[in-house]
Design an enzyme around this catalytic site. Structure first.
Site, PDB file in Angstrom:
ATOM      1  N   ASP A   1       0.701  -1.209   0.029  1.00  0.00           N
ATOM      2  CA  ASP A   1       0.009   0.064   0.047  1.00  0.00           C
ATOM      3  C   ASP A   1       0.868   1.488  -0.071  1.00  0.00           C
ATOM      4  O   ASP A   1       0.548   2.087  -0.870  1.00  0.00           O
ATOM      5  CB  ASP A   1      -0.889   0.043   1.077  1.00  0.00           C
ATOM      6  CG  ASP A   1      -1.850  -1.082   1.233  1.00  0.00           C
ATOM      7  OD1 ASP A   1      -1.658  -2.094   0.633  1.00  0.00           O
ATOM      8  OD2 ASP A   1      -2.887  -1.150   2.170  1.00  0.00           O
TER       9      ASP A   1
ATOM     10  N   GLU B   1       2.214  -9.785  11.439  1.00  0.00           N
ATOM     11  CA  GLU B   1       1.992  -9.466  10.211  1.00  0.00           C
ATOM     12  C   GLU B   1       3.439  -9.111   9.436  1.00  0.00           C
ATOM     13  O   GLU B   1       3.474  -9.439   8.277  1.00  0.00           O
ATOM     14  CB  GLU B   1       0.976  -8.416  10.145  1.00  0.00           C
ATOM     15  CG  GLU B   1       0.554  -7.780   8.527  1.00  0.00           C
ATOM     16  CD  GLU B   1       0.006  -6.672   8.856  1.00  0.00           C
ATOM     17  OE1 GLU B   1      -0.864  -6.239   7.802  1.00  0.00           O
ATOM     18  OE2 GLU B   1      -0.651  -5.941   9.693  1.00  0.00           O
TER      19      GLU B   1
END
Length: 413
Positions: free
Chosen positions: A159, A386
């Site tokens: 992103d 993550e």
């Protein structure tokens, strides 16, 4: 650790799909599902197939596969289905993600001990995969150049990569309706994209919604339009897997092979000899984006000439300088490097996994083993997070993360 990884997948299972992390990501994500299926396959192959079948419930009639499928309601996530305004059941977003699915289907088909089930599942998924690839090559490369464009940083999966700083800066920050980010409830702000980036992300969502998500109009008028080297490399790797699936299933493989060969020729324009890796292309300006990121190594998944591979191995060594763990998403000597902020420095499990596959393809076994060993060491030190700080090994982002657990299982299998 294996039992913990399996527990995480079961705990994040929502009856046919796996959420990446409770609270932070409460729905089904496209490329997460591909990685997650690899983990399920190590101990429950039937559940691995179900992950993919459930994902394709979100596919549109034109073949488009959204990056999030909203199988249920969860007011704790933003932007939710009310922002996207997509007319589909189940509700979805209007953007996509790197299509790491055909290689997963091929993997499941080859390893499932129940051969009749595997063939049945692969035959169900094959036409849906073909429709997805057809959409991407037709509507995201309307001139047939061999390079597919993405319309939003979210479509890259990376992103807030610094590769998007310049093209994203041309996107307005508003006007926008009032909104509240929910990601910061779960993760500290210094580990997430900045506020100004998020405002531009939302502006793009509303811009495509206002165009009814018509693929031709959105591509033609996209405020953000980039040929992301990571997305293109994964798509071509998936084209190759799709052709192999076609051969196994008795289908015609001519079209996937044509996409593959055209794309392999086209990505030559993205090679940077001085950097020793690939860069993305700003399609609005027609100029390369001179930013080194881990995505620039993903063409290693593809057939490449040996001198090119050896140059990329040298570049990999430069990424390693000053780090404790590979592979940082941005090299530590780069001014954009931030070791704790999302895609601006941390180590990401799926990138290590994919690059290890690519390195093994080209016989660079020591380098592949190092990427795999660093990933395992990070997990065993910091847990199933993550992403990770490449300098300290600190676990960052979501906790009890599905793709981390799944790829840990896949690597150890």
């Amino acid at each position: 650790m294996v039992e913990m990884a399996r527990w995480i997948l079961r705990n994040n299972d929502r009856g046919g799909y796996t959420v990446p992390a409770r609270g932070l990501y409460p729905f089904q994500w496209l490329w997460d599902s591909g990685f997650t299926a690899l983990g399920w396959a190590t101990f429950d192959p039937e559940r691995a197939w179900l992950e993919l079948r459930t994902l394709f419930r979100g596919q549109w009639l034109n073949g488009f596969l959204p990056h999030i499928v909203f199988h249920s309601e969860d007011p704790g996530y933003f932007p939710g289905p009310e922002i996207w305004g997509v007319d589909h059941q189940p509700q979805t977003t209007g953007l996509t993600q790197p299509p790491f699915l055909a290689p997963v289907v091929l993997h499941l088909l080859q390893r499932d001990p129940d051969r009749p089930r595997a063939l049945r599942e692969a035959r169900y998924l094959y036409p849906r995969l073909l429709a997805l690839h057809t959409f991407l090559h037709r509507y995201r490369d309307p001139e047939g150049t061999g390079l597919v464009g993405v319309l939003h940083p979210w479509e890259t999966g990376m992103d807030n990569s610094p590769a998007w700083d310049v093209p994203l800066a041309r996107v307005p920050e508003g006007p926008l309706p009032p909104f509240q980010r929910r990601d910061l409830v779960h993760v500290p702000g210094e580990q997430r994209p900045r506020e100004e980036d998020y405002r531009r992300y939302l502006y793009l969502v509303l811009a495509y919604r206002s165009r009814g998500y018509d693929p031709e109009t959105c591509y033609r008028e996209a405020p953000f339009l980039v040929a992301d080297i990571g997305f293109n490399a994964i798509l071509l790797y998936a084209d190759e897997a799709l052709a192999r699936l076609a051969e196994i299933l008795g289908e015609e493989s001519k079209q996937p092979l044509a996409w593959l060969h055209r794309g392999l020729a086209a990505i030559e324009a993205l090679w940077n000899e001085k950097a020793g890796l690939y860069h993305s292309l700003d399609l609005r300006l027609g100029v390369p984006i001179p930013q080194d990121t881990s995505a620039g190594f993903l063409p290693l998944l593809l057939p490449l000439p040996r001198p090119r591979v050896l140059k990329m191995r040298k570049a990999l060594g430069r990424f390693a300088q000053g780090t404790t763990y590979l592979l940082p998403s941005v090299p530590p000597h780069d001014p954009a490097f931030e070791p704790r902020r999302y895609w601006r420095g941390p180590v990401w499990p799926p990138v290590n996994y994919l690059l290890a596959l690519g390195l093994r393809r080209h016989g660079l076994l020591d380098e592949a083993s190092q990427l795999e060993a660093d990933f395992v060491a990070l997990v065993e030190q910091a847990g199933f997070r993550e992403y990770f700080n490449p300098l300290t090994g600190e676990g960052l982002g979501g906790k009890e993360f599905s793709w981390t657990a799944a790829l840990y299982l896949a690597l150890l299998d």
